[in-house]
Each structure stands twice: as structure tokens, then as C-alpha cells.
Motif scaffolding. Structure first.
Motif, PDB file in Angstrom:
ATOM      1  N   PHE A 177       0.921  -1.281  -0.133  1.00  0.00           N
ATOM      2  CA  PHE A 177       0.084  -0.079  -0.163  1.00  0.00           C
ATOM      3  C   PHE A 177       0.962   1.141  -0.062  1.00  0.00           C
ATOM      4  O   PHE A 177       2.092   1.015   0.239  1.00  0.00           O
ATOM      5  N   VAL A 178       0.223   2.190  -0.322  1.00  0.00           N
ATOM      6  CA  VAL A 178       1.062   3.589  -0.353  1.00  0.00           C
ATOM      7  C   VAL A 178       0.549   4.709   0.506  1.00  0.00           C
ATOM      8  O   VAL A 178      -0.691   4.904   1.008  1.00  0.00           O
ATOM      9  N   GLY A 179       1.537   5.398   1.207  1.00  0.00           N
ATOM     10  CA  GLY A 179       1.270   6.417   1.896  1.00  0.00           C
ATOM     11  C   GLY A 179       1.429   6.134   3.505  1.00  0.00           C
ATOM     12  O   GLY A 179       1.558   5.086   3.778  1.00  0.00           O
ATOM     13  N   ASN A 180       1.564   7.286   3.999  1.00  0.00           N
ATOM     14  CA  ASN A 180       1.547   7.323   5.595  1.00  0.00           C
ATOM     15  C   ASN A 180       0.297   7.135   6.255  1.00  0.00           C
ATOM     16  O   ASN A 180      -0.378   7.933   6.884  1.00  0.00           O
ATOM     17  N   GLN A 181      -0.061   5.634   6.203  1.00  0.00           N
ATOM     18  CA  GLN A 181      -1.548   5.605   6.672  1.00  0.00           C
ATOM     19  C   GLN A 181      -1.470   5.287   8.192  1.00  0.00           C
ATOM     20  O   GLN A 181      -0.469   5.017   8.815  1.00  0.00           O
ATOM     21  N   PRO A 182      -2.666   5.474   8.612  1.00  0.00           N
ATOM     22  CA  PRO A 182      -2.835   5.210  10.128  1.00  0.00           C
ATOM     23  C   PRO A 182      -2.056   3.808  10.615  1.00  0.00           C
ATOM     24  O   PRO A 182      -2.020   2.939   9.982  1.00  0.00           O
ATOM     25  N   ILE A 183      -1.586   3.637  11.866  1.00  0.00           N
ATOM     26  CA  ILE A 183      -1.030   2.598  12.110  1.00  0.00           C
ATOM     27  C   ILE A 183      -2.100   1.403  12.304  1.00  0.00           C
ATOM     28  O   ILE A 183      -1.476   0.363  11.861  1.00  0.00           O
ATOM     29  N   GLU A 184      -3.201   1.529  12.268  1.00  0.00           N
ATOM     30  CA  GLU A 184      -4.197   0.448  12.178  1.00  0.00           C
ATOM     31  C   GLU A 184      -4.270  -0.252  10.901  1.00  0.00           C
ATOM     32  O   GLU A 184      -4.260  -1.358  10.844  1.00  0.00           O
ATOM     33  N   VAL A 185      -3.882   0.547   9.797  1.00  0.00           N
ATOM     34  CA  VAL A 185      -3.835  -0.115   8.467  1.00  0.00           C
ATOM     35  C   VAL A 185      -2.522  -0.883   8.555  1.00  0.00           C
ATOM     36  O   VAL A 185      -2.608  -1.818   7.731  1.00  0.00           O
ATOM     37  N   PHE A 186      -1.333  -0.463   8.894  1.00  0.00           N
ATOM     38  CA  PHE A 186      -0.117  -1.115   8.862  1.00  0.00           C
ATOM     39  C   PHE A 186      -0.334  -2.584   9.763  1.00  0.00           C
ATOM     40  O   PHE A 186       0.122  -3.660   9.189  1.00  0.00           O
ATOM     41  N   VAL A 187      -1.162  -2.458  10.796  1.00  0.00           N
ATOM     42  CA  VAL A 187      -1.429  -3.591  11.663  1.00  0.00           C
ATOM     43  C   VAL A 187      -2.361  -4.769  11.093  1.00  0.00           C
ATOM     44  O   VAL A 187      -1.905  -5.820  10.801  1.00  0.00           O
ATOM     45  N   ASP A 188      -3.314  -4.146  10.412  1.00  0.00           N
ATOM     46  CA  ASP A 188      -4.171  -4.941   9.725  1.00  0.00           C
ATOM     47  C   ASP A 188      -3.633  -5.578   8.556  1.00  0.00           C
ATOM     48  O   ASP A 188      -3.639  -6.753   8.146  1.00  0.00           O
ATOM     49  N   GLU A 189      -2.779  -4.938   7.699  1.00  0.00           N
ATOM     50  CA  GLU A 189      -1.995  -5.312   6.521  1.00  0.00           C
ATOM     51  C   GLU A 189      -1.136  -6.503   7.047  1.00  0.00           C
ATOM     52  O   GLU A 189      -0.768  -7.809   6.303  1.00  0.00           O
ATOM     53  N   ALA A 190      -0.333  -6.332   7.917  1.00  0.00           N
ATOM     54  CA  ALA A 190       0.692  -7.350   8.457  1.00  0.00           C
ATOM     55  C   ALA A 190       0.060  -8.620   9.017  1.00  0.00           C
ATOM     56  O   ALA A 190       0.251  -9.498   8.805  1.00  0.00           O
ATOM     57  N   SER A 191      -1.314  -8.249   9.563  1.00  0.00           N
ATOM     58  CA  SER A 191      -1.959  -9.356  10.061  1.00  0.00           C
ATOM     59  C   SER A 191      -2.705 -10.344   9.162  1.00  0.00           C
ATOM     60  O   SER A 191      -2.549 -11.590   9.353  1.00  0.00           O
ATOM     61  N   ASN A 192      -2.975  -9.978   7.913  1.00  0.00           N
ATOM     62  CA  ASN A 192      -3.390 -10.542   6.840  1.00  0.00           C
ATOM     63  C   ASN A 192      -2.330 -10.842   5.893  1.00  0.00           C
ATOM     64  O   ASN A 192      -2.814 -11.551   4.720  1.00  0.00           O
ATOM     65  N   ALA A 193      -1.218 -10.422   5.781  1.00  0.00           N
ATOM     66  CA  ALA A 193      -0.161 -10.919   4.674  1.00  0.00           C
ATOM     67  C   ALA A 193       0.333 -12.270   4.742  1.00  0.00           C
ATOM     68  O   ALA A 193       0.198 -12.804   5.672  1.00  0.00           O
TER      69      ALA A 193
END
Length: 213
Positions: free
Chosen positions: A197-213
Motif C-alpha cells: 500500500f502507499v502513503g503514511n497510513q494510520p497505524i491500524e492499516v499497518f497492523v491490519d495489512e501485516a496481520s493479513n499478509a
């Protein structure tokens, strides 16, 4: 060679890092002739002079291949950050953290030097629940004002969970890697070589993406 930090900036950095109570140890992997290696050596050498709590070891990757394998380092220059016990938390800078990225280096130093996360407890618990090996690459450019926030979020996640390795990757220095992952805009975040994903997204996005990767 002109210094990177003038006296005014050194004074500002000292004030910023004042809350540190623990040492932070950096291992800088270099390779003769590699792009931006000289700048990174100068940066980290000057940085180590600013505080007695900052230690820097400079090693040649070709002469220290076992150490490079231990820290899973293949790119040069790469900076590995270790805590006061010299424990590796999976935090990396691939390329020189100058320009706006000096903020990533400072934020990491301050947080690791206090051994306390600034993230909310519910977010910390979600990060700690990630139970599989997770690699987060944050591609940046030194002129990008939004990139340090993304880098620091990834580093914060790595510091909380030993399953996570998070690395800043300077997109222009490692152009072939940027091409491989289709980097056009930055910050460009790649998780486990599959999710991006692109951009300095909220930490929740980082966590969700990492959890689902």
C-alpha cells in the motif's frame, strides 16, 4: 569534508534525545564503492558523537559475512539497530537516513533508548498477536516529508514483536529493488513481498495489512 550536523542542529538533537536512559547500539554494514556508503559512514560517525548513549560499529559486509547472515543483511549500506543489551529487534535502515529521514533515525533512537512504546495499548496488543514471520519494507526518498512517519510505524511494530522485521529502503539507492516492487509513489510499503500500500497510513492499516499478509 563538510560536517552534516552544525552546532545548532547538534544542540537540538541533544535536547530531543534527553529523555533517553538506555544505550542504543548501531551496526553499520558497508561495502567499498557502494552508493551512499561514505555518506552513511559520516552520518553515523557524527551521530555517535552527539550522545554517550549512542554507539556505532562499522563493519565491512564482505569481511563479516557471518554477522551479515546473523542479522539477515544483504544490502549496503544497512544500519541495524540494537538495544542496550545488544538485542536485535529487526529494525533496519537500508540506505542513508538523511534529509527528512533523519527524523526516522531520531525517533527510533529515542524510543529504543527509553525501552517504552508510545503506541496505545490496544494497538500494541494487536501487534504482539502477529504470530508469523513478517517483513515490512518501507520504500522512501530523502525528500519525502510523509515517509518518516511510515518508517517509524513499521519500526515500532518490529520493536514490539520479534516476528517482525521492518526496514527503511531508500528507493533511489536501491533502484532495482524499487523496480521489482513497482515503487512509483512513496512511502510505498511492502509486506512479505505480497501485500503493498502507499502513503503514511494510520497505524491500524499497518497492523491490519501485516496481520493479513
Amino acid at each position: 569534508m563538510e560536517k552534516i550536523f552544525n552546532e545548532e542542529i547538534i544542540s537540538q538533537i541533544k535536547e530531543l534525545l534527553q529523555p533517553m536512559t538506555k544505550e542504543v547500539n548501531f551496526v553499520l554494514f558497508t561495502k567499498e564503492g557502494a552508493p551512499t556508503v561514505d555518506e552513511t559512514i559520516q552520518l553515523m560517525s557524527e551521530y555517535s558523537q552527539i550522545s554517550d548513549l549512542i554507539n556505532v560499529e562499522i563493519v565491512d559486509i564482505d569481511q563479516n559475512q557471518d554477522l551479515a547472515m546473523e542479522y539477515n543483511v544483504s544490502l549496503t549500506p544497512t544500519i541495524v539497530a540494537l538495544d542496550s543489551d545488544k538485542k536485535d529487534h529487526g529494525v533496519r535502515f537500508a540506505g542513508v537516513p538523511l534529509g527528512h529521514e533523519i527524523n526516522s533515525l531520531l525517533s527510533l533512537t529515542l524510543e529504543m533508548g527509553q525501552k517504552a512504546s508510545s503506541l496505545p495499548m490496544d494497538i500494541q496488543e494487536k501487534i504482539k498477536a502477529i504470530d508469523k514471520p513478517t517483513n515490512i519494507k518501507v520504500f522512501i526518498t530523502l525528500g519525502c516529508p510523509h515517509c518518516p512517519g511510515a518508517v517509524h510505524k513499521a519500526h515500532q511494530m518490529a520493536m514490539l514483536n520479534e516476528n517482525i522485521q521492518a526496514e527503511m529502503v531508500e528507493a533511489q539507492t536501491f533502484n532495482a529493488l524499487s523496480t521489482k516492487y513497482g515503487v512509483s509513489g512513496v512511502p510505498h510499503i511492502v509486506i512479505n513481498d505480497s501485500h503493498s500500500f502507499v502513503g503514511n497510513q494510520p497505524i491500524e492499516v499497518f497492523v491490519d495489512e501485516a496481520s493479513n499478509a
